[in-house]
Scaffold this motif. Structure first.
Motif, PDB file in Angstrom:
ATOM      1  N   LEU A 104      27.207   5.161 -13.759  1.00 51.59           N
ATOM      2  CA  LEU A 104      27.860   5.716 -12.576  1.00 51.59           C
ATOM      3  C   LEU A 104      27.368   4.981 -11.338  1.00 51.59           C
ATOM      4  N   LEU A 109      32.562  10.738  -5.607  1.00 55.01           N
ATOM      5  CA  LEU A 109      33.926  10.345  -5.953  1.00 55.01           C
ATOM      6  C   LEU A 109      34.889  11.317  -5.280  1.00 55.01           C
ATOM      7  N   ALA A 113      39.542  11.994  -8.734  1.00 54.57           N
ATOM      8  CA  ALA A 113      38.832  11.148  -9.686  1.00 54.57           C
ATOM      9  C   ALA A 113      37.843  11.964 -10.507  1.00 54.57           C
ATOM     10  N   LEU A 117      37.679  12.380 -14.511  1.00 53.91           N
ATOM     11  CA  LEU A 117      36.430  12.103 -15.215  1.00 53.91           C
ATOM     12  C   LEU A 117      36.046  13.266 -16.132  1.00 53.91           C
ATOM     13  N   ILE A 136      30.134   6.908 -20.447  1.00 55.72           N
ATOM     14  CA  ILE A 136      30.908   7.342 -19.285  1.00 55.72           C
ATOM     15  C   ILE A 136      30.563   6.466 -18.092  1.00 55.72           C
ATOM     16  N   ALA A 138      31.906   5.105 -14.021  1.00 50.91           N
ATOM     17  CA  ALA A 138      32.761   5.299 -12.857  1.00 50.91           C
ATOM     18  C   ALA A 138      32.233   4.460 -11.702  1.00 50.91           C
ATOM     19  N   SER A 145      39.062   4.191  -7.346  1.00 51.07           N
ATOM     20  CA  SER A 145      38.093   4.717  -8.315  1.00 51.07           C
ATOM     21  C   SER A 145      38.508   4.243  -9.706  1.00 51.07           C
ATOM     22  N   GLU A 146      37.585   3.612 -10.414  1.00 44.80           N
ATOM     23  CA  GLU A 146      37.835   3.175 -11.779  1.00 44.80           C
ATOM     24  C   GLU A 146      36.947   3.989 -12.710  1.00 44.80           C
ATOM     25  N   ILE A 147      37.561   4.615 -13.699  1.00 48.63           N
ATOM     26  CA  ILE A 147      36.859   5.523 -14.610  1.00 48.63           C
ATOM     27  C   ILE A 147      37.118   5.085 -16.035  1.00 48.63           C
TER      28      ILE A 147
END
Length: 219
Positions: A104, A109, A113, A117, A136, A138, A145-147
């Motif tokens: 992370l 965030l 997002a 998540l 996980i 992010a 935001s890229e998750i």
């Protein structure tokens, strides 16, 4: 989405919440009943332990659903990254067969997002029926935001209708308590100018999302 679809989605999300809460709340009810009948000190201590465990699980699930499904009015437009992290870790507290690895970046965030998540994590946990690893990640990159959530284990349980909900191809007749959460975050991503994707193999499920940070975020 029309009013009828909105009502159907809300009803299915409520059904999912009730389904997931039934077990810990039922255990609380059973424990209280046993406590009123049991006189042996050792047995009463065991029952109290059961009640404490069930109360903790119930509280953790309600906190999770509040942010994953609800308006979560106690939070601002941005949520400290430690909030979803703690909620996900609580979800697997009684699942010793699942290990989480975190990647992370950043302190917070946007709320949409975070919803994605949390729901990705829930889908990943549900897929690991024989345990495994949950990776996980992010980050905010290039204004979005890229998750990513990757569930890997000896057996991956993933209903094709959940995949259809994620990619937007779910038929209205296929909306159910099982697919409602995936359908919700697909709509949320679309409304915020982003998108979801997934890939599945025999031993892994990968879920990904990109949600722009700019503009009037919905969620």
């Amino acid at each position: 989405m029309d009013d009828r679809q909105s009502i159907d989605l809300a009803a299915m999300l409520c059904s999912r919440l009730c389904h997931d809460m039934l077990s810990p709340v039922g255990a609380l009810s059973n424990g209280i009943e046993l406590l009123t009948l049991e006189t042996d000190p050792e047995m009463r201590a065991n029952v109290m332990q059961l009640l404490e465990q069930s109360a903790r699980i119930s509280t953790d699930k309600l906190k999770f659903f509040r942010l994953a499904f609800g308006a979560a009015g106690g939070f601002g437009e941005r949520v400290d990254i430690e909030e979803p992290k703690a909620l996900i870790e609580a979800l697997i507290a009684d699942k010793p067969g699942i290990t989480i690895n975190w990647a992370l970046a950043g302190a917070n965030l946007a709320k949409p997002a975070v919803k994605v998540l949390l729901n990705f994590a829930q889908i990943g946990i549900d897929s690991l029926v024989r345990g495994g690893t949950l990776d996980i990640g992010a980050e905010i990159r290039n204004g979005a935001s890229e998750i990513v959530v990757r569930a890997a284990g000896p057996k991956i349980a993933f209903d094709d209708t959940i995949g259809k909900a994620l990619d937007g191809s779910l038929d209205r007749s296929e909306l159910s308590s099982r697919t409602a959460a995936a359908h919700m975050i697909a709509l949320l991503a679309e409304e915020n100018g982003g998108g979801l994707q997934y890939a599945r193999t025999d031993d892994a499920l990968v879920l990904g999302a990109v949600l722009p940070e700019s503009g009037d975020l919905i969620g």
